[in-house]
Design a protein around this motif. Structure first.
Motif, PDB file in Angstrom:
ATOM      1  N   TYR A  27      20.497  -2.432 -20.220  1.00  0.00           N
ATOM      2  CA  TYR A  27      19.717  -1.377 -20.864  1.00  0.00           C
ATOM      3  C   TYR A  27      18.290  -1.326 -20.331  1.00  0.00           C
ATOM      4  N   LEU A  58      24.281   9.103 -11.503  1.00  0.00           N
ATOM      5  CA  LEU A  58      24.865   9.313 -12.826  1.00  0.00           C
ATOM      6  C   LEU A  58      25.757   8.154 -13.260  1.00  0.00           C
ATOM      7  N   PHE A  59      26.476   7.560 -12.309  1.00  0.00           N
ATOM      8  CA  PHE A  59      27.303   6.404 -12.649  1.00  0.00           C
ATOM      9  C   PHE A  59      26.437   5.238 -13.118  1.00  0.00           C
ATOM     10  N   LEU A  61      23.473   5.355 -14.258  1.00  0.00           N
ATOM     11  CA  LEU A  61      22.774   5.743 -15.478  1.00  0.00           C
ATOM     12  C   LEU A  61      23.695   5.680 -16.695  1.00  0.00           C
ATOM     13  N   SER A  62      24.998   5.813 -16.484  1.00  0.00           N
ATOM     14  CA  SER A  62      25.937   5.784 -17.613  1.00  0.00           C
ATOM     15  C   SER A  62      26.264   4.363 -18.067  1.00  0.00           C
ATOM     16  N   ILE A  63      26.026   3.365 -17.247  1.00  0.00           N
ATOM     17  CA  ILE A  63      26.382   1.987 -17.611  1.00  0.00           C
ATOM     18  C   ILE A  63      25.608   1.492 -18.839  1.00  0.00           C
ATOM     19  N   LEU A  65      24.543   3.263 -21.323  1.00  0.00           N
ATOM     20  CA  LEU A  65      25.129   3.981 -22.444  1.00  0.00           C
ATOM     21  C   LEU A  65      26.475   3.358 -22.823  1.00  0.00           C
ATOM     22  N   GLN A  66      27.263   3.000 -21.823  1.00  0.00           N
ATOM     23  CA  GLN A  66      28.542   2.339 -22.091  1.00  0.00           C
ATOM     24  C   GLN A  66      28.330   1.003 -22.793  1.00  0.00           C
TER      25      GLN A  66
END
Length: 128
Positions: A27, A58-59, A61-63, A65-66
Motif C-alpha cells: 500500500y 494499471l496492473f 496500481l491495482s495490487i 487495492l487487491q
C-alpha cells in the motif's frame, strides 16, 4: 490494516501479521513504483508503447487495492475454534482487570482479535 498492532513479536503467533505487513508495504510503495515504471517505459520506449506502459501501470496500481480488499475479507471471517477460545479468555482477562471492553464473544472475527490486541498493547496494564 491500520487496526492491527505494529508489534514484531506477533509474527511468531499469527500468520495474519505477515499478511498485514505485506499489505502495508504494498500500500505504501507500489503506487510510486507504478508511476516510476510508467515514466521509464515512456522515456525509453517513446509513444510507441503507450498501451503496454498503461497496462503495466494499471496492473501495479491495482495490487494495493487487491491487498486492501483481501485483508478486508479476512477481517470479516470467524476465528478458528482454538484461536476463538484464546480470544474469549483474553477478553475475560481484560474485563477482570477493570477494562470494560465490549467485544463480541459469541462469534469473534479477526477484526475483533485485532481490536483486542490493540487494546492490550495500548494499555500496559492489560496483558494477555
Amino acid at each position: 490494516m491500520e487496526l492491527w498492532p505494529k508489534k514484531a513479536e506477533l509474527n511468531h503467533y499469527f500468520d495474519e501479521y505477515r499478511a498485514v505487513q505485506i499489505g502495508r508495504l504494498v500500500y505504501r510503495y507500489l503506487p510510486a513504483m507504478a508511476l516510476f515504471v510508467l515514466i521509464m517505459q515512456l522515456y525509453f520506449g517513446g509513444a510507441d508503447i503507450l498501451a503496454q506502459a498503461l497496462v503495466y501501470f494499471l496492473f501495479l496500481l491495482s495490487i494495493p487495492l487487491q491487498a486492501v480488499v483481501m485483508l478486508g475479507v479476512k477481517a470479516d471471517k470467524f476465528l478458528p475454534p482454538a484461536l476463538a477460545d484464546w480470544y474469549r479468555r483474553g477478553v475475560a482477562k481484560v474485563n477482570e482487570q477493570d477494562g470494560d471492553i465490549k467485544l463480541s464473544i459469541r462469534r469473534p472475527r479477526y477484526l475483533d482479535l485485532a481490536t483486542l490486541l490493540n487494546v492490550s498493547y495500548a494499555n500496559s496494564r492489560y496483558r494477555l
